[in-house]
Motif scaffolding. Structure first.
Motif, mmCIF file in Angstrom:
data_model
loop_
_atom_site.group_PDB
_atom_site.id
_atom_site.type_symbol
_atom_site.label_atom_id
_atom_site.label_comp_id
_atom_site.label_asym_id
_atom_site.label_seq_id
_atom_site.Cartn_x
_atom_site.Cartn_y
_atom_site.Cartn_z
ATOM 1 N N GLU A 194 34.612 -96.866 -69.993
ATOM 2 C CA GLU A 194 34.744 -97.551 -68.705
ATOM 3 C C GLU A 194 33.614 -97.156 -67.751
ATOM 4 O OE1 GLU A 194 37.246 -95.891 -70.242
ATOM 5 O OE2 GLU A 194 38.345 -97.652 -70.945
ATOM 6 N N ASP A 195 33.174 -95.902 -67.848
ATOM 7 C CA ASP A 195 32.071 -95.447 -67.001
ATOM 8 C C ASP A 195 30.754 -96.116 -67.401
ATOM 9 O OD1 ASP A 195 33.771 -93.834 -65.522
ATOM 10 O OD2 ASP A 195 33.349 -92.049 -66.725
ATOM 11 N N THR A 196 30.552 -96.316 -68.703
ATOM 12 C CA THR A 196 29.335 -97.012 -69.131
ATOM 13 C C THR A 196 29.369 -98.459 -68.648
ATOM 14 O OG1 THR A 196 30.164 -97.672 -71.322
ATOM 15 C CG2 THR A 196 29.016 -95.562 -71.164
ATOM 16 N N HIS A 197 30.551 -99.076 -68.674
ATOM 17 C CA HIS A 197 30.684 -100.450 -68.173
ATOM 18 C C HIS A 197 30.318 -100.513 -66.693
ATOM 19 C CE1 HIS A 197 33.812 -101.619 -71.481
ATOM 20 N NE2 HIS A 197 32.615 -101.358 -71.971
ATOM 21 N N LYS A 198 30.842 -99.586 -65.907
ATOM 22 C CA LYS A 198 30.556 -99.568 -64.464
ATOM 23 C C LYS A 198 29.077 -99.355 -64.190
ATOM 24 C CE LYS A 198 35.050 -97.732 -63.109
ATOM 25 N NZ LYS A 198 35.736 -96.529 -62.615
ATOM 26 N N LEU A 199 28.479 -98.412 -64.878
ATOM 27 C CA LEU A 199 27.066 -98.102 -64.693
ATOM 28 C C LEU A 199 26.190 -99.304 -65.076
ATOM 29 C CD1 LEU A 199 25.014 -95.825 -64.017
ATOM 30 C CD2 LEU A 199 25.037 -95.269 -66.454
ATOM 31 N N TYR A 200 26.464 -99.896 -66.214
ATOM 32 C CA TYR A 200 25.698 -101.047 -66.682
ATOM 33 C C TYR A 200 25.878 -102.228 -65.724
ATOM 34 C CZ TYR A 200 23.559 -104.255 -70.004
ATOM 35 O OH TYR A 200 22.734 -105.163 -70.609
ATOM 36 N N ARG A 201 27.135 -102.473 -65.313
ATOM 37 C CA ARG A 201 27.427 -103.579 -64.387
ATOM 38 C C ARG A 201 26.636 -103.424 -63.092
ATOM 39 N NH1 ARG A 201 32.456 -102.439 -63.302
ATOM 40 N NH2 ARG A 201 33.181 -103.397 -65.222
ATOM 41 N N LYS A 202 26.646 -102.222 -62.530
ATOM 42 C CA LYS A 202 25.919 -101.976 -61.277
ATOM 43 C C LYS A 202 24.438 -102.266 -61.453
ATOM 44 C CE LYS A 202 24.835 -98.491 -57.794
ATOM 45 N NZ LYS A 202 23.646 -99.222 -57.446
ATOM 46 N N GLN A 203 23.856 -101.795 -62.537
ATOM 47 C CA GLN A 203 22.426 -102.010 -62.769
ATOM 48 C C GLN A 203 22.128 -103.496 -62.971
ATOM 49 O OE1 GLN A 203 19.996 -99.471 -62.636
ATOM 50 N NE2 GLN A 203 18.810 -101.339 -62.374
ATOM 51 N N TRP A 204 22.972 -104.191 -63.716
ATOM 52 C CA TRP A 204 22.792 -105.627 -63.964
ATOM 53 C C TRP A 204 22.853 -106.410 -62.654
ATOM 54 C CZ3 TRP A 204 26.764 -109.571 -63.933
ATOM 55 C CH2 TRP A 204 26.340 -110.803 -64.428
ATOM 56 N N ILE A 205 23.826 -106.077 -61.806
ATOM 57 C CA ILE A 205 23.958 -106.750 -60.511
ATOM 58 C C ILE A 205 22.768 -106.404 -59.613
ATOM 59 C CG2 ILE A 205 25.313 -106.864 -58.381
ATOM 60 C CD1 ILE A 205 27.827 -106.551 -60.206
ATOM 61 N N ASP A 206 22.393 -105.121 -59.575
ATOM 62 C CA ASP A 206 21.251 -104.696 -58.765
ATOM 63 C C ASP A 206 19.953 -105.391 -59.192
ATOM 64 O OD1 ASP A 206 22.919 -103.032 -57.304
ATOM 65 O OD2 ASP A 206 22.179 -101.181 -58.228
ATOM 66 N N ASP A 207 19.857 -105.709 -60.490
ATOM 67 C CA ASP A 207 18.669 -106.388 -61.019
ATOM 68 C C ASP A 207 18.714 -107.900 -60.785
ATOM 69 O OD1 ASP A 207 17.598 -103.985 -61.868
ATOM 70 O OD2 ASP A 207 18.214 -104.242 -63.956
ATOM 71 N N GLY A 208 19.794 -108.401 -60.196
ATOM 72 C CA GLY A 208 19.882 -109.816 -59.866
ATOM 73 C C GLY A 208 20.797 -110.638 -60.747
ATOM 74 N N ALA A 209 21.614 -109.996 -61.575
ATOM 75 C CA ALA A 209 22.565 -110.705 -62.465
ATOM 76 C C ALA A 209 21.837 -111.738 -63.327
ATOM 77 C CB ALA A 209 23.704 -111.325 -61.673
ATOM 78 N N ILE A 210 20.767 -111.291 -63.972
ATOM 79 C CA ILE A 210 19.961 -112.151 -64.840
ATOM 80 C C ILE A 210 20.756 -112.493 -66.094
ATOM 81 C CG2 ILE A 210 17.845 -112.265 -66.211
ATOM 82 C CD1 ILE A 210 16.650 -110.250 -64.147
#
Length: 102
Positions: free
Chosen positions: A53-69
């Protein structure tokens, strides 16, 4: 039947991310690029792994921060994207599928 990505909330996985034995499907989400069984296998130090779940949160944050490409824009509804990215209003709705708010 489509399944929901536990990282980005997209309802487009061809099979569940994890089966009833909690084994990863190795599917790649066509929205956020997360590959189950690969991207959630994060070793913090020797033989110590981050909780899934922590990897999901970390990845999600980075994906959103990068613009949800989008990984594969052709596999994502055209009305919910703009220039290869998830539209903000679509992203908010999609994240509600996994009980996440922006």
């Amino acid at each position: 039947m489509c399944y929901i990505c536990p990282v980005c909330g997209f309802e487009g996985l061809p099979e569940p991310a994890y089966n009833e034995y909690n084994e990863a499907s190795y599917e790649l989400c066509s929205c956020c690029f997360f590959q189950f069984g690969v991207d959630d296998d994060v070793e913090i130090k020797e033989d110590v792994y981050m909780e899934r779940e922590d990897t999901h949160k970390l990845y999600r944050k980075q994906w959103i921060d990068d613009g949800a490409i989008l990984l594969i824009p052709l596999h994502y509804p055209a009305g919910r994207q703009l220039h290869g990215k998830v539209k903000p209003e679509a992203l908010s709705k999609q994240l509600k599928n996994i009980n996440v708010t922006l």
